[in-house]
Design an enzyme around this catalytic site. Structure first.
Site, PDB file in Angstrom:
ATOM      1  N   LYS A 111      -3.719  -2.453  -7.913  1.00  0.00           N
ATOM      2  CA  LYS A 111      -4.680  -1.370  -7.693  1.00  0.00           C
ATOM      3  C   LYS A 111      -5.957  -1.659  -8.481  1.00  0.00           C
ATOM      4  O   LYS A 111      -5.916  -2.192  -9.584  1.00  0.00           O
ATOM      5  CB  LYS A 111      -4.080  -0.034  -8.128  1.00  0.00           C
ATOM      6  CG  LYS A 111      -2.982   0.437  -7.178  1.00  0.00           C
ATOM      7  CD  LYS A 111      -2.467   1.809  -7.518  1.00  0.00           C
ATOM      8  CE  LYS A 111      -3.465   2.909  -7.404  1.00  0.00           C
ATOM      9  NZ  LYS A 111      -3.862   3.297  -6.058  1.00  0.00           N
ATOM     10  N   SER A 112      -7.074  -1.247  -7.916  1.00  0.00           N
ATOM     11  CA  SER A 112      -8.366  -1.556  -8.530  1.00  0.00           C
ATOM     12  C   SER A 112      -8.528  -0.920  -9.911  1.00  0.00           C
ATOM     13  O   SER A 112      -9.180  -1.493 -10.782  1.00  0.00           O
ATOM     14  CB  SER A 112      -9.511  -1.135  -7.612  1.00  0.00           C
ATOM     15  OG  SER A 112      -9.476   0.251  -7.370  1.00  0.00           O
ATOM     16  N   TYR A 114      -6.393  -0.636 -12.337  1.00  0.00           N
ATOM     17  CA  TYR A 114      -5.852  -1.567 -13.329  1.00  0.00           C
ATOM     18  C   TYR A 114      -6.597  -2.901 -13.305  1.00  0.00           C
ATOM     19  O   TYR A 114      -6.889  -3.480 -14.353  1.00  0.00           O
ATOM     20  CB  TYR A 114      -4.359  -1.797 -13.107  1.00  0.00           C
ATOM     21  CG  TYR A 114      -3.479  -0.710 -13.687  1.00  0.00           C
ATOM     22  CD1 TYR A 114      -3.508  -0.417 -15.043  1.00  0.00           C
ATOM     23  CD2 TYR A 114      -2.611   0.010 -12.884  1.00  0.00           C
ATOM     24  CE1 TYR A 114      -2.697   0.570 -15.584  1.00  0.00           C
ATOM     25  CE2 TYR A 114      -1.792   0.999 -13.414  1.00  0.00           C
ATOM     26  CZ  TYR A 114      -1.840   1.271 -14.768  1.00  0.00           C
ATOM     27  OH  TYR A 114      -1.034   2.245 -15.303  1.00  0.00           O
ATOM     28  N   LEU A 136       8.183  -5.847 -10.752  1.00  0.00           N
ATOM     29  CA  LEU A 136       6.740  -6.042 -10.882  1.00  0.00           C
ATOM     30  C   LEU A 136       6.456  -6.951 -12.068  1.00  0.00           C
ATOM     31  O   LEU A 136       7.060  -6.788 -13.127  1.00  0.00           O
ATOM     32  CB  LEU A 136       6.050  -4.695 -11.125  1.00  0.00           C
ATOM     33  CG  LEU A 136       6.387  -3.560 -10.156  1.00  0.00           C
ATOM     34  CD1 LEU A 136       5.919  -2.229 -10.711  1.00  0.00           C
ATOM     35  CD2 LEU A 136       5.763  -3.839  -8.809  1.00  0.00           C
ATOM     36  N   GLU A 137       5.547  -7.875 -11.883  1.00  0.00           N
ATOM     37  CA  GLU A 137       5.087  -8.724 -12.974  1.00  0.00           C
ATOM     38  C   GLU A 137       3.686  -8.244 -13.336  1.00  0.00           C
ATOM     39  O   GLU A 137       2.787  -8.280 -12.495  1.00  0.00           O
ATOM     40  CB  GLU A 137       5.064 -10.191 -12.553  1.00  0.00           C
ATOM     41  CG  GLU A 137       6.425 -10.738 -12.147  1.00  0.00           C
ATOM     42  CD  GLU A 137       6.789 -10.517 -10.684  1.00  0.00           C
ATOM     43  OE1 GLU A 137       5.878 -10.352  -9.843  1.00  0.00           O
ATOM     44  OE2 GLU A 137       7.986 -10.486 -10.381  1.00  0.00           O
ATOM     45  N   GLN A 156      -0.393  -1.746  -4.444  1.00  0.00           N
ATOM     46  CA  GLN A 156      -0.341  -1.296  -3.052  1.00  0.00           C
ATOM     47  C   GLN A 156       0.420  -2.312  -2.208  1.00  0.00           C
ATOM     48  O   GLN A 156       0.167  -3.517  -2.284  1.00  0.00           O
ATOM     49  CB  GLN A 156      -1.742  -1.122  -2.475  1.00  0.00           C
ATOM     50  CG  GLN A 156      -1.710  -0.566  -1.058  1.00  0.00           C
ATOM     51  CD  GLN A 156      -3.092  -0.364  -0.482  1.00  0.00           C
ATOM     52  OE1 GLN A 156      -3.835  -1.313  -0.288  1.00  0.00           O
ATOM     53  NE2 GLN A 156      -3.432   0.885  -0.213  1.00  0.00           N
ATOM     54  N   GLN A 180      18.673  -5.341  -5.161  1.00  0.00           N
ATOM     55  CA  GLN A 180      18.605  -5.223  -6.623  1.00  0.00           C
ATOM     56  C   GLN A 180      18.367  -3.766  -7.000  1.00  0.00           C
ATOM     57  O   GLN A 180      17.530  -3.089  -6.428  1.00  0.00           O
ATOM     58  CB  GLN A 180      17.562  -6.155  -7.222  1.00  0.00           C
ATOM     59  CG  GLN A 180      16.146  -5.887  -6.836  1.00  0.00           C
ATOM     60  CD  GLN A 180      15.200  -6.976  -7.327  1.00  0.00           C
ATOM     61  OE1 GLN A 180      15.596  -7.951  -7.958  1.00  0.00           O
ATOM     62  NE2 GLN A 180      13.934  -6.821  -7.032  1.00  0.00           N
TER      63      GLN A 180
END
EC number: 3.5.4.13
Length: 188
Positions: A111-112, A114, A136-137, A156, A180
């Site tokens: 997302k912009s 961040y 998420l990385e 997104q 997972q």
């Protein structure tokens, strides 16, 4: 292969439970406070990060090796806010559970809000037939500590629908990250 609209995303989520929990609009406020938005957008879905994080540490002098991953190189944090040290990296998991249709591939982008703070989110594509919580990385590329807010938008997901089904879905190949349920570390 074409990108899928909000109408398509809403229909798939309501009829096939493609994303759970699913929010059929953009949420920008909670309890009267501004938040980093999440929910369906014009051509994507803004996912949220859970409160489960693992931050890399060099306290033990470990080497990051995807073939022999040393769990001592991570510190577990469960909180509403995660502070990633300067030039460091964290793993997290989404609040949403995904069931990707057999003729759909997703790409996930940061997302912009961040990105403009030097925080980069990397997620590998959700392949046709994959299901589970996404890992998420999150990289802090700045020389300063960076805050990540649990329960708010982080990235997104864009959905691309193929004209035909692939020969072998992620599920059919017994993909190692299929279904997972937790923050799964590298597997061989």
């Amino acid at each position: 292969m074409s990108i899928c609209s909000d109408n398509w995303i809403i229909e798939k989520c309501l009829k096939e439970k493609m994303i759970e929990p699913f929010v059929d609009k953009q949420v920008r406020f909670e309890n009267g406070e501004k938040i980093i938005s999440y929910g369906v957008s014009s051509y994507g879905y803004d996912i949220r990060v859970s409160n489960q994080f693992q931050i890399f540490t060099n306290v033990y002098g470990s080497i990051v090796d995807p073939k022999q991953f040393d769990t001592k190189s991570l510190v577990k944090i469960e909180d509403d806010v995660c502070v990633i040290p300067p030039n460091s990296f964290a793993l997290a998991i989404t609040l949403e559970y995904f069931r990707i249709p057999e003729n759909v591939l997703t790409i996930c982008v940061g997302k912009s809000t961040y990105a403009r703070c030097g925080i980069i989110v990397n997620v590998t594509p959700f392949e046709p037939g994959w299901e589970g919580y996404a890992v998420l990385e999150i990289s802090n590329t700045t020389p300063l500590p960076a805050k990540i807010y649990a329960g708010e938008g982080i990235a997104q997901v864009l959905f691309f629908e193929g004209k035909e089904k692939c020969l072998y879905t992620y599920a059919a190949r017994n993909g190692k990250y299929h279904r997972q349920m937790t923050l799964t570390l590298p597997l061989l």
